[in-house]
Design a protein around this motif. Structure first.
Motif, mmCIF file in Angstrom:
data_model
loop_
_atom_site.group_PDB
_atom_site.id
_atom_site.type_symbol
_atom_site.label_atom_id
_atom_site.label_comp_id
_atom_site.label_asym_id
_atom_site.label_seq_id
_atom_site.Cartn_x
_atom_site.Cartn_y
_atom_site.Cartn_z
ATOM 1 N N ALA A 173 1.464 4.071 -3.194
ATOM 2 C CA ALA A 173 1.292 5.524 -3.048
ATOM 3 C C ALA A 173 2.600 6.256 -3.355
ATOM 4 O O ALA A 173 2.610 7.290 -4.034
ATOM 5 N N THR B 144 -5.853 9.592 -10.698
ATOM 6 C CA THR B 144 -7.021 8.731 -10.946
ATOM 7 C C THR B 144 -6.577 7.343 -11.400
ATOM 8 O O THR B 144 -7.153 6.326 -10.983
ATOM 9 N N GLU C 244 -5.340 4.938 -1.677
ATOM 10 C CA GLU C 244 -6.247 5.764 -0.877
ATOM 11 C C GLU C 244 -5.425 6.673 0.032
ATOM 12 O O GLU C 244 -4.660 6.198 0.858
ATOM 13 N N TYR D 150 -5.521 5.361 -8.425
ATOM 14 C CA TYR D 150 -6.680 4.897 -7.645
ATOM 15 C C TYR D 150 -7.351 3.709 -8.341
ATOM 16 O O TYR D 150 -7.724 2.723 -7.691
ATOM 17 N N TRP E 219 -4.043 14.201 -0.868
ATOM 18 C CA TRP E 219 -4.218 14.345 -2.322
ATOM 19 C C TRP E 219 -3.982 15.793 -2.739
ATOM 20 O O TRP E 219 -3.218 16.072 -3.682
ATOM 21 N N THR F 15 -5.758 10.609 2.287
ATOM 22 C CA THR F 15 -6.747 11.556 2.795
ATOM 23 C C THR F 15 -6.875 12.718 1.809
ATOM 24 O O THR F 15 -5.996 12.928 0.951
ATOM 25 N N GLY G 278 -5.964 1.049 -6.303
ATOM 26 C CA GLY G 278 -6.815 1.443 -5.175
ATOM 27 C C GLY G 278 -6.088 2.312 -4.165
ATOM 28 O O GLY G 278 -6.347 2.200 -2.955
ATOM 29 N N GLU H 78 0.835 -1.211 0.000
ATOM 30 C CA GLU H 78 0.000 0.000 0.000
ATOM 31 C C GLU H 78 0.868 1.258 0.000
ATOM 32 O O GLU H 78 0.630 2.197 -0.764
#
Length: 245
Positions: free
Chosen positions: A52, A118, A127, A121, A133, A129, A125, A48
């Motif tokens: 990011a 986008t 994610e 995401y 972003w 806050t 996925g 994860e």
């Protein structure tokens, strides 16, 4: 103001129709993101965080390329084709001409950020806050200024071939040595030491920190500000010399 808005719209329209921009600034970063998060990096202990982190790397990579190559090469092409000379006999002031380029480029950068975020995401996925972003997007927009200034330096070249070759080389070297393709930790120590002083590393480091829930480091802000001042002074000096010649 109406001239600035019109010029900015023209710049945005021209960039959105530029195949070079679409390929290097949108398609390649998204393709790299898929490769390094879905194919080569399977089994990562903290997938994860890596997804990011690498999303920020590829967004910075995209914006940096657009600033250095698209802007710089376009400036050279316009001068080589006589467009810059033609504008001097129109009512459009030179300051509005450059301001329109900067505004149009920034608007396109914002669109690129939204598209790549986008993609991150939808593909993994990712994610974050809302503040992460928005904060990372604002950092990337502000951090692109030194690279826009570098693009104006490249725009002082007289030959399109020279400008294209140099901008490609600088773009790829800054991305690689700045840690956008792979962390500096995996590079030889002497190479990592060089990379830590490059503007690309400070650019990416600020976005990586925000994605990890931290604030950008003061050192990165100062390094980017120093490069911005240096590239602006260099661009101004070269243009003044060219006018005197």
């Amino acid at each position: 103001m109406s001239m600035l808005i019109a010029q900015s719209k023209v710049e945005m329209l021209r960039m959105s129709r530029n195949v070079y921009f679409v390929f290097w600034s949108l398609m390649i970063p998204v393709a790299f993101y898929v490769l390094y998060t879905r194919i080569f990096a399977t089994g990562t202990s903290d997938a994860e965080a890596w997804n990011a982190h690498y999303l920020m790397s590829m967004t910075c990579f995209s914006i940096m390329g657009s600033s250095i190559m698209t802007l710089g090469i376009r400036l050279v092409q316009e001068r080589a084709h006589g467009w810059s000379t033609f504008l001097q006999v129109t009512p459009l002031p030179g300051s509005i001409y450059f301001a329109g380029k900067m505004v149009g480029q920034t608007a396109i950068h914002l669109c690129s950020i939204v598209i790549i975020f986008t993609a991150g995401y939808l593909i993994n996925g990712v994610e974050l806050t809302a503040s992460q972003w928005i904060g990372s997007a604002l950092w990337i927009l502000a951090g692109s200024l030194p690279f826009l200034a570098l693009g104006t330096c490249i725009g002082t070249f007289r030959r399109v071939d020279t400008a294209s070759g140099l901008s490609n080389m600088l773009y790829l070297a800054l991305a690689l040595l700045g840690g956008m393709w792979m962390p500096l930790d995996v590079m030889p120590e002497w190479l990592a030491r060089i990379g830590s002083w490059l503007p690309s590393n400070s650019f990416g480091n600020g976005a990586w920190n925000i994605a990890a829930g931290q604030a950008p480091a003061l050192r990165d802000i100062l390094i980017l500000a120093a490069y911005l001042a240096g590239f602006m002074l260099l661009s101004t000096y070269i243009r003044r010399k060219q006018k005197e010649a």
